[in-house]
Design a protein around this motif. Structure first.
Motif, PDB file in Angstrom:
ATOM      1  N   GLY A   8       0.784  -1.228   0.000  1.00 31.09           N
ATOM      2  CA  GLY A   8       0.000   0.000   0.000  1.00 31.09           C
ATOM      3  C   GLY A   8       0.811   1.271   0.000  1.00 31.09           C
ATOM      4  N   GLU A   9       2.128   1.186  -0.251  1.00 30.42           N
ATOM      5  CA  GLU A   9       2.998   2.368  -0.270  1.00 30.42           C
ATOM      6  C   GLU A   9       3.911   2.310  -1.485  1.00 30.42           C
ATOM      7  N   ILE A  10       4.283   3.487  -1.978  1.00 29.02           N
ATOM      8  CA  ILE A  10       5.246   3.560  -3.084  1.00 29.02           C
ATOM      9  C   ILE A  10       6.640   3.291  -2.509  1.00 29.02           C
ATOM     10  N   LYS A  11       7.208   2.167  -2.889  1.00 32.45           N
ATOM     11  CA  LYS A  11       8.488   1.745  -2.328  1.00 32.45           C
ATOM     12  C   LYS A  11       9.677   2.047  -3.235  1.00 32.45           C
ATOM     13  N   ASP A  12       9.470   1.943  -4.548  1.00 30.00           N
ATOM     14  CA  ASP A  12      10.584   2.129  -5.489  1.00 30.00           C
ATOM     15  C   ASP A  12      10.144   2.969  -6.672  1.00 30.00           C
ATOM     16  N   ARG A  13      11.123   3.711  -7.209  1.00 26.31           N
ATOM     17  CA  ARG A  13      10.909   4.504  -8.414  1.00 26.31           C
ATOM     18  C   ARG A  13      12.025   4.182  -9.395  1.00 26.31           C
ATOM     19  N   HIS A  14      11.677   4.075 -10.669  1.00 28.93           N
ATOM     20  CA  HIS A  14      12.684   3.773 -11.691  1.00 28.93           C
ATOM     21  C   HIS A  14      12.459   4.676 -12.894  1.00 28.93           C
ATOM     22  N   SER A  15      13.562   5.059 -13.522  1.00 31.63           N
ATOM     23  CA  SER A  15      13.492   5.856 -14.739  1.00 31.63           C
ATOM     24  C   SER A  15      14.528   5.325 -15.717  1.00 31.63           C
ATOM     25  N   TRP A  16      14.090   5.075 -16.952  1.00 30.13           N
ATOM     26  CA  TRP A  16      14.998   4.588 -17.979  1.00 30.13           C
ATOM     27  C   TRP A  16      14.885   5.463 -19.221  1.00 30.13           C
ATOM     28  N   LEU A  17      15.924   6.244 -19.507  1.00 29.64           N
ATOM     29  CA  LEU A  17      16.019   6.922 -20.792  1.00 29.64           C
ATOM     30  C   LEU A  17      16.534   5.922 -21.805  1.00 29.64           C
ATOM     31  N   CYS A  18      16.149   6.086 -23.057  1.00 31.87           N
ATOM     32  CA  CYS A  18      16.595   5.132 -24.079  1.00 31.87           C
ATOM     33  C   CYS A  18      16.570   5.783 -25.456  1.00 31.87           C
ATOM     34  N   ARG A  19      17.306   5.171 -26.369  1.00 29.84           N
ATOM     35  CA  ARG A  19      17.212   5.578 -27.765  1.00 29.84           C
ATOM     36  C   ARG A  19      15.977   4.923 -28.366  1.00 29.84           C
ATOM     37  N   PRO A  20      15.182   5.668 -29.111  1.00 25.57           N
ATOM     38  CA  PRO A  20      13.950   5.078 -29.674  1.00 25.57           C
ATOM     39  C   PRO A  20      14.274   4.028 -30.720  1.00 25.57           C
ATOM     40  N   PRO A  21      13.332   3.145 -31.005  1.00 28.54           N
ATOM     41  CA  PRO A  21      13.551   2.102 -32.012  1.00 28.54           C
ATOM     42  C   PRO A  21      13.941   2.697 -33.365  1.00 28.54           C
ATOM     43  N   LYS A  22      14.755   1.947 -34.104  1.00 24.49           N
ATOM     44  CA  LYS A  22      15.177   2.400 -35.419  1.00 24.49           C
ATOM     45  C   LYS A  22      13.969   2.563 -36.340  1.00 24.49           C
ATOM     46  N   GLY A  23      14.020   3.631 -37.105  1.00 25.13           N
ATOM     47  CA  GLY A  23      12.900   3.957 -37.978  1.00 25.13           C
ATOM     48  C   GLY A  23      11.895   4.880 -37.312  1.00 25.13           C
ATOM     49  N   LEU A  24      11.955   4.942 -35.981  1.00 28.85           N
ATOM     50  CA  LEU A  24      11.073   5.837 -35.223  1.00 28.85           C
ATOM     51  C   LEU A  24      11.906   6.828 -34.413  1.00 28.85           C
ATOM     52  N   ASP A  25      13.153   7.049 -34.836  1.00 32.29           N
ATOM     53  CA  ASP A  25      14.121   7.763 -33.998  1.00 32.29           C
ATOM     54  C   ASP A  25      14.300   9.233 -34.361  1.00 32.29           C
ATOM     55  N   TYR A  26      13.302   9.841 -34.958  1.00 31.72           N
ATOM     56  CA  TYR A  26      13.374  11.285 -35.193  1.00 31.72           C
ATOM     57  C   TYR A  26      12.637  12.008 -34.052  1.00 31.72           C
ATOM     58  N   PHE A  27      13.020  13.253 -33.792  1.00 34.87           N
ATOM     59  CA  PHE A  27      12.444  14.015 -32.684  1.00 34.87           C
ATOM     60  C   PHE A  27      11.609  15.170 -33.222  1.00 34.87           C
ATOM     61  N   ASP A  28      10.389  15.247 -32.733  1.00 34.41           N
ATOM     62  CA  ASP A  28       9.462  16.296 -33.146  1.00 34.41           C
ATOM     63  C   ASP A  28       9.530  17.444 -32.143  1.00 34.41           C
ATOM     64  N   GLU A  29       9.551  18.676 -32.676  1.00 31.24           N
ATOM     65  CA  GLU A  29       9.652  19.847 -31.791  1.00 31.24           C
ATOM     66  C   GLU A  29       8.478  19.935 -30.823  1.00 31.24           C
ATOM     67  N   ASP A  30       7.300  19.514 -31.249  1.00 28.69           N
ATOM     68  CA  ASP A  30       6.137  19.576 -30.363  1.00 28.69           C
ATOM     69  C   ASP A  30       6.321  18.646 -29.161  1.00 28.69           C
ATOM     70  N   ASN A  31       6.870  17.459 -29.392  1.00 31.11           N
ATOM     71  CA  ASN A  31       7.111  16.537 -28.295  1.00 31.11           C
ATOM     72  C   ASN A  31       8.191  17.062 -27.361  1.00 31.11           C
ATOM     73  N   ILE A  32       9.239  17.609 -27.925  1.00 30.12           N
ATOM     74  CA  ILE A  32      10.318  18.169 -27.096  1.00 30.12           C
ATOM     75  C   ILE A  32       9.779  19.297 -26.228  1.00 30.12           C
ATOM     76  N   ALA A  33       8.865  20.093 -26.792  1.00 29.00           N
ATOM     77  CA  ALA A  33       8.285  21.201 -26.023  1.00 29.00           C
ATOM     78  C   ALA A  33       7.506  20.696 -24.819  1.00 29.00           C
ATOM     79  N   VAL A  34       6.964  19.482 -24.892  1.00 30.10           N
ATOM     80  CA  VAL A  34       6.184  18.924 -23.791  1.00 30.10           C
ATOM     81  C   VAL A  34       7.083  18.383 -22.694  1.00 30.10           C
ATOM     82  N   HIS A  35       8.033  17.504 -23.057  1.00 24.76           N
ATOM     83  CA  HIS A  35       8.831  16.826 -22.020  1.00 24.76           C
ATOM     84  C   HIS A  35      10.270  17.316 -21.895  1.00 24.76           C
ATOM     85  N   GLY A  36      10.771  18.079 -22.894  1.00 21.61           N
ATOM     86  CA  GLY A  36      12.109  18.652 -22.797  1.00 21.61           C
ATOM     87  C   GLY A  36      13.240  17.697 -23.100  1.00 21.61           C
TER      88      GLY A  36
END
Length: 548
Positions: free
Chosen positions: A205-233
């Protein structure tokens, strides 16, 4: 009418509460008030009027307590006196609305109730409720003397669930079973372009662990859109030296183990997971999941919207780094814990069942989204839950557990045909694509169930057929693992010369002006009527915007 709460002393607070859909109407010795069924740390938005003024308006004949009954898709309404906002209610709250209507009508001249209301005698008000609304789930007497011998009114949770209603319960104190909250961020408009995964692990009943994984996107889907960058940075440079998605998702799978997962607008996050795995050519992990956004929609909380920051605040917390995947996952976990405790259940699966929602799944050949399904619900608290009574004057206690139905084959449940066929609308637009057509559905039509689509098709003036016959003019074939028997029959008849069109589910959605991508995220379709609980539009209290 005032917009502030009438003052009272909590230690001597006495009130009658009528719990409707999204809002509660409260009667005290001095005021008639309307307010959301849950308070946030922001303004609760209470509207109130002096009870004496209510009595005067009723007795002057300028107010009538008439109500319009709800339909399957649209709420009913009960106008309230003194300029107070109308009370909306779904079918499960009709008895509550009728009790409130009867109470207001009884304030006419010469009645003892009117005299009690005019003089602020709460005993008289409570006695009327005990005599005329005893046993109505959702009508509650808080405090007040009990010496008059009337039956105390408290919410009958099991009865309301049997009727399809969901009332606010005393927060459960039992241990909540372990689960994981999940969120992703993407590089561009393709949901598979995952660049960050965030997880919050809940144990005991409690939040015990937090995890964060940055990653390179899958090939063919690896371009970055300015609108998305504006949302999450997150930029391409930020993930250039990070491991690829395939490597990071393996860590995510290891953390989740066999626990159920929740996400806010889970359709997006698990579509992203599914598509990213397929883009990388790796196996999609088998997981079951629930959606906190869908939970909140079903509960009709009365909030301004159901976005993640709004619900986080309602849960008693703050979302300080929105669109960081881990921060969003933590917020989702806090919302899930709050809603489970609020409803008195001990697991992700049990709350979904209570709210007539299926569990979603990935990794079994195809993705199955969370969807509304009345057969997924039960008539009381599910086995293992700790349902409490309402906060009324009556005794509290757990609802009698009801045996949950074992669903033999969710695939067939998703595509099953309803029992009742709606009649075609004779006044529909004769120029519409469906007018006077004979329509049969086959396959899956997520996020909508067939009952909802049948209603919309009939509204457009079409006749509904359960099977394909020589009178069928349109067969709509939704996605399925193979060609269905209905589609085979339709093609056979067409080859034999019958004029029968075979539509895709997209053709039908376009003809009905439905937008499944928006509706699955809570945004109204361009022309769809509000259809609470069927995935078509937002429920009362939702602003119709995406839940991010």
């Amino acid at each position: 009418m005032t917009s502030t709460s009438p003052s009272f002393s909590p230690s001597t607070f006495e009130a009658i509460e009528f719990e409707l859909t999204g809002f509660t109407v409260q009667v005290t010795a001095g005021f008639l008030s309307v307010f959301p069924r849950i308070n946030t740390s922001s303004e609760p938005g209470i509207a109130s009027a002096p009870l004496a003024a209510v009595v005067r308006e009723v007795q002057a004949g300028s107010y009538s307590a008439a109500l319009s009954e709800p339909t399957r898709f649209l709420p009913g309404q009960l106008a309230l006196p003194c300029g107070l906002p109308s009370a909306r209610f779904m079918p499960s709250r009709l008895a509550v609305a009728e009790a409130l209507s009867g109470f207001l009508s009884a304030l006419s001249k010469g009645s003892s109730l009117a005299d009690g209301a005019a003089t602020g005698n709460f005993t008289v008000l409570a006695d009327w409720i005990r005599s005329n609304a005893a046993g109505v789930g959702g009508v509650t007497v808080l405090g007040g003397p009990s010496s008059t011998g009337g039956a105390t009114v408290s919410e009958a949770i099991a009865e309301q669930l049997a009727l399809g209603g969901v009332g606010k319960r005393t927060e459960g104190s039992g241990t909540i079973r372990d689960f994981v909250a999940f969120d992703v961020e993407t590089a561009n408009g393709d949901s598979g372009s995952v660049i960050q995964m965030g997880v919050a692990v809940v144990r005991g009943g409690e939040i015990k662990d937090r995890h964060s994984w940055l990653c390179r996107p899958p090939k063919g889907l690896d371009y970055f859109d300015e609108d998305n960058i504006a949302v999450h940075g997150i930029t391409a440079a930020d993930v250039a030296s990070e491991p690829p998605f395939a490597e990071q998702v393996a860590k995510f799978i290891q953390v989740v183990e066999d626990m159920p997962v929740v996400a806010h607008n889970a359709r997006f996050d698990f579509t992203a997971l599914d598509r990213a795995c397929r883009a990388e050519g790796i196996e999609v992990p088998k997981m079951s999941f629930a959606c906190t956004y869908m939970w909140a929609r079903q509960l009709q909380l009365g909030l301004a919207n159901l976005k993640l920051p709004t619900l986080t605040k309602a849960a008693g917390s703050e979302l300080e780094n929105h669109h960081d995947a881990t921060a969003d996952a933590v917020a989702c976990a806090e919302i899930a814990l709050w809603l489970m405790r609020r409803q008195g259940v001990d697991s992700v699966e049990n709350l979904s069942t209570q709210l007539s929602l299926t569990m979603g799944s990935v990794g079994a050949g195809r993705m199955r989204n969370v969807r509304y399904d009345p057969s997924a619900g039960v008539s009381g608290a599910t086995e293992g839950s700790s349902a409490g009574g309402s906060a009324g004057a009556g005794a509290n206690g757990p609802a009698t557990p009801a045996k949950s139905r074992r669903r033999k084959n969710p695939k067939w449940d998703a595509a099953k045909t309803p029992d009742k066929i709606p009649d075609p609308n004779p006044d529909a637009d004769p120029n519409g694509l469906l007018f006077e057509q004979r329509v049969t559905l086959t396959g899956d039509f997520a996020p909508y169930d067939k009952g909802f689509l049948w209603e919309k098709i009939a509204e457009a003036g079409a006749n509904i057929n359960k099977g394909v016959t020589k009178k069928t003019t349109i067969l709509v074939a939704g996605p399925w693992d193979s060609v269905t028997s209905k589609e085979k029959r339709a093609r056979q008849l067409r080859d034999e010369g019958q004029e029968i069109e075979i539509w895709s589910e997209k053709d039908l959605f376009n003809a009905l002006s439905l937008s499944p991508e928006e509706d699955s995220a809570g945004t109204p379709g361009s022309g769809g009527q509000s259809a609470a609980g069927f995935g078509s539009t937002a429920l009362p209290g939702d602003d119709g915007q995406p839940p991010f």
